[in-house]
Scaffold this motif. Structure first.
Motif, PDB file in Angstrom:
ATOM      1  N   UNK A 222      25.176  50.847  37.533  1.00 47.84           N
ATOM      2  CA  UNK A 222      24.029  50.493  38.382  1.00 47.84           C
ATOM      3  C   UNK A 222      22.707  50.439  37.627  1.00 47.84           C
ATOM      4  N   UNK A 223      22.686  51.018  36.436  1.00 49.89           N
ATOM      5  CA  UNK A 223      21.483  50.959  35.609  1.00 49.89           C
ATOM      6  C   UNK A 223      21.487  49.760  34.668  1.00 49.89           C
ATOM      7  N   UNK A 224      22.532  48.929  34.731  1.00 49.68           N
ATOM      8  CA  UNK A 224      22.603  47.746  33.890  1.00 49.68           C
ATOM      9  C   UNK A 224      23.180  47.988  32.511  1.00 49.68           C
ATOM     10  N   UNK A 225      23.838  49.119  32.313  1.00 49.50           N
ATOM     11  CA  UNK A 225      24.430  49.434  31.011  1.00 49.50           C
ATOM     12  C   UNK A 225      25.879  48.970  30.968  1.00 49.50           C
ATOM     13  N   UNK A 226      26.285  48.353  29.857  1.00 49.37           N
ATOM     14  CA  UNK A 226      27.654  47.880  29.698  1.00 49.37           C
ATOM     15  C   UNK A 226      28.601  49.075  29.664  1.00 49.37           C
ATOM     16  N   UNK A 227      29.582  49.074  30.577  1.00 50.98           N
ATOM     17  CA  UNK A 227      30.487  50.216  30.711  1.00 50.98           C
ATOM     18  C   UNK A 227      31.928  49.875  30.360  1.00 50.98           C
ATOM     19  N   UNK A 228      32.234  48.614  30.140  1.00 51.01           N
ATOM     20  CA  UNK A 228      33.603  48.255  29.793  1.00 51.01           C
ATOM     21  C   UNK A 228      33.781  46.755  29.707  1.00 51.01           C
ATOM     22  N   UNK A 229      34.852  46.346  28.999  1.00 51.01           N
ATOM     23  CA  UNK A 229      35.169  44.937  28.804  1.00 51.01           C
ATOM     24  C   UNK A 229      36.660  44.744  29.028  1.00 51.01           C
ATOM     25  N   UNK A 230      37.036  43.697  29.752  1.00 51.38           N
ATOM     26  CA  UNK A 230      38.441  43.363  29.980  1.00 51.38           C
ATOM     27  C   UNK A 230      38.698  41.981  29.389  1.00 51.38           C
ATOM     28  N   UNK A 231      39.425  41.888  28.273  1.00 55.84           N
ATOM     29  CA  UNK A 231      39.696  40.587  27.645  1.00 55.84           C
ATOM     30  C   UNK A 231      40.698  39.778  28.452  1.00 55.84           C
ATOM     31  N   UNK A 232      40.581  38.453  28.351  1.00 55.16           N
ATOM     32  CA  UNK A 232      41.492  37.523  29.014  1.00 55.16           C
ATOM     33  C   UNK A 232      42.089  36.554  28.001  1.00 55.16           C
ATOM     34  N   UNK A 233      43.265  35.995  28.308  1.00 53.96           N
ATOM     35  CA  UNK A 233      43.908  35.053  27.392  1.00 53.96           C
ATOM     36  C   UNK A 233      43.415  33.620  27.541  1.00 53.96           C
ATOM     37  N   UNK A 234      42.386  33.402  28.361  1.00 52.07           N
ATOM     38  CA  UNK A 234      41.788  32.076  28.482  1.00 52.07           C
ATOM     39  C   UNK A 234      40.279  32.240  28.594  1.00 52.07           C
ATOM     40  N   UNK A 235      39.560  31.182  28.248  1.00 53.62           N
ATOM     41  CA  UNK A 235      38.115  31.302  28.067  1.00 53.62           C
ATOM     42  C   UNK A 235      37.342  31.381  29.379  1.00 53.62           C
ATOM     43  N   UNK A 236      37.705  30.523  30.342  1.00 54.34           N
ATOM     44  CA  UNK A 236      36.863  30.342  31.527  1.00 54.34           C
ATOM     45  C   UNK A 236      37.298  31.255  32.663  1.00 54.34           C
ATOM     46  N   UNK A 237      36.730  32.443  32.689  1.00 57.79           N
ATOM     47  CA  UNK A 237      36.988  33.424  33.749  1.00 57.79           C
ATOM     48  C   UNK A 237      35.885  33.244  34.788  1.00 57.79           C
ATOM     49  N   UNK A 238      36.261  33.035  36.054  1.00 51.03           N
ATOM     50  CA  UNK A 238      35.272  32.566  37.026  1.00 51.03           C
ATOM     51  C   UNK A 238      34.858  33.582  38.089  1.00 51.03           C
ATOM     52  N   UNK A 239      35.789  34.353  38.641  1.00 51.83           N
ATOM     53  CA  UNK A 239      35.410  35.338  39.657  1.00 51.83           C
ATOM     54  C   UNK A 239      36.568  36.306  39.890  1.00 51.83           C
ATOM     55  N   UNK A 240      36.250  37.476  40.465  1.00 49.98           N
ATOM     56  CA  UNK A 240      37.249  38.502  40.746  1.00 49.98           C
ATOM     57  C   UNK A 240      37.022  39.074  42.136  1.00 49.98           C
ATOM     58  N   UNK A 241      38.095  39.685  42.671  1.00 50.53           N
ATOM     59  CA  UNK A 241      38.003  40.390  43.944  1.00 50.53           C
ATOM     60  C   UNK A 241      38.966  41.567  43.904  1.00 50.53           C
ATOM     61  N   UNK A 242      38.582  42.651  44.563  1.00 46.89           N
ATOM     62  CA  UNK A 242      39.451  43.821  44.689  1.00 46.89           C
ATOM     63  C   UNK A 242      40.283  43.674  45.949  1.00 46.89           C
ATOM     64  N   UNK A 243      41.603  43.889  45.831  1.00 47.61           N
ATOM     65  CA  UNK A 243      42.476  43.739  46.983  1.00 47.61           C
ATOM     66  C   UNK A 243      43.617  44.724  46.968  1.00 47.61           C
ATOM     67  N   UNK A 244      44.655  44.409  47.747  1.00 47.14           N
ATOM     68  CA  UNK A 244      45.767  45.336  47.908  1.00 47.14           C
ATOM     69  C   UNK A 244      45.409  46.441  48.880  1.00 47.14           C
ATOM     70  N   UNK A 245      46.391  47.256  49.235  1.00 43.08           N
ATOM     71  CA  UNK A 245      46.172  48.304  50.232  1.00 43.08           C
ATOM     72  C   UNK A 245      45.169  49.362  49.795  1.00 43.08           C
ATOM     73  N   UNK A 246      45.080  49.598  48.482  1.00 40.57           N
ATOM     74  CA  UNK A 246      44.149  50.621  47.991  1.00 40.57           C
ATOM     75  C   UNK A 246      42.920  50.018  47.322  1.00 40.57           C
ATOM     76  N   UNK A 247      42.760  48.686  47.389  1.00 45.34           N
ATOM     77  CA  UNK A 247      41.621  47.969  46.808  1.00 45.34           C
ATOM     78  C   UNK A 247      41.478  48.223  45.309  1.00 45.34           C
ATOM     79  N   UNK A 248      42.616  48.436  44.638  1.00 42.18           N
ATOM     80  CA  UNK A 248      42.591  48.615  43.186  1.00 42.18           C
ATOM     81  C   UNK A 248      43.286  47.481  42.452  1.00 42.18           C
ATOM     82  N   UNK A 249      43.892  46.562  43.198  1.00 48.22           N
ATOM     83  CA  UNK A 249      44.467  45.380  42.565  1.00 48.22           C
ATOM     84  C   UNK A 249      43.375  44.326  42.442  1.00 48.22           C
TER      85      UNK A 249
END
Length: 294
Positions: A222-249
């Motif tokens: 919330x302070x704008x500090x980088x806290x982690x990075x998740x690499x992907x196997x393709x360049x154009x990553x567009x958006x994410x959403x939390x789902x599943x029964x526990x909202x962790x998927x």
């Protein structure tokens, strides 16, 4: 964060996959292909797939509290009936600007829709950030964007995040109970490769930012500090959403838009739908109110 690498659960081939939402009632994920003019739906594991053609380019899809859906299509907000596949215009948007289209959208905890418009050629600063409640016309909140992206809100509903993609800057705004924005300020400027695209906030108030052309998602405190990075196997990553029964998927859309034939050959998963399990859950999907809330 997560130690698990993202897995492609649907090789959807989306030219510009965007706008994933998790619909708990349907136990289904919905997302759009803007350039492919399509809405897609599947189960959390990528099975039970279904697709619909759209009459105009879709920027987003959101659920309504009346059981239906609203889509932001080029030229307006439309009701979408997945049973029939029909679309009906609810509210025109910028029909005097045929070069503009609707882009990213988000529903807040009060049932209000926040969405942006943009120049479809990605050149003119004709994009506007809007707030919409069902009994009102869309209200312009901020202007001067070439590409608007990623409306998202803090868990307490007091901070709105919005992106100027080409300026590679995520802004934060204060939000009052009436939905009035104030105190616009830079929240984070993306360093390194990639442009900030769609976003989501987790239960701890951390902002996850998908990076188009950046091969990754970045997570900020919330302070704008980088806290982690998740690499992907393709360049154009567009958006994410939390789902599943526990909202962790976490489900993530990607795109092959802008890739050369050689780049597409080297990125066979580009345009696919991905998922991974996060250590921190996200926030539940809010539904658009059928009436304005006071």
């Amino acid at each position: 964060m997560t130690d698990a690498a993202p897995v492609c659960i649907w090789l959807a081939g989306a030219e510009l996959g965007e706008g994933p939402i998790w619909h708990a009632r349907d136990q289904a994920l919905y997302f759009v292909d803007i350039k492919g003019k399509a809405i897609h739906r599947c189960a959390a594991d990528g099975t039970r797939r279904q697709s619909w053609e759209t009459p105009h380019a879709p920027g987003f899809i959101v659920p309504g509290d009346d059981g239906g859906f609203v889509c932001g299509l080029q030229g307006g907000l439309y009701r979408f009936n997945p049973d029939s596949g029909d679309f009906s215009l609810i509210q025109p948007v910028e029909q005097h600007l045929p070069g503009n289209r609707l882009n990213d959208g988000f529903v807040d905890s009060r049932g209000r829709l926040w969405f942006g418009t943009m120049d479809n050629d990605e050149r003119r600063p004709s994009g506007v950030l809007y707030r919409w409640e069902r009994s009102l016309a869309p209200q312009a909140q901020d202007r001067g964007y070439v590409i608007t992206n990623g409306p998202a809100m803090s868990p307490d509903g007091k901070t709105l995040y919005h992106t100027d993609t080409l300026q590679r800057t995520v802004y934060a705004f204060d939000v009052d109970a009436a939905g009035t924005l104030s105190r616009k300020r830079p929240f984070v400027h993306i360093e390194g490769s990639g442009y900030p695209d769609g976003m989501a906030v987790d239960a701890e108030g951390f902002l996850w930012v998908a990076l188009f052309g950046g091969w990754r998602i970045e997570r900020f405190s919330p302070a704008g500090e980088l806290a982690g990075v998740i690499p992907f196997p393709c360049a154009n990553v567009t958006k994410l959403v939390f789902g599943g029964n526990d909202l962790r998927t976490v489900h993530v859309t990607t795109a092959w838009k802008g890739l050369s034939p050689e780049e597409r050959r080297r990125q066979p998963l580009a345009g696919g739908l991905f998922s991974f399990i996060a250590d921190t859950p996200g926030l539940a999907q809010h539904h658009l109110s059928t009436e304005a809330k006071k």
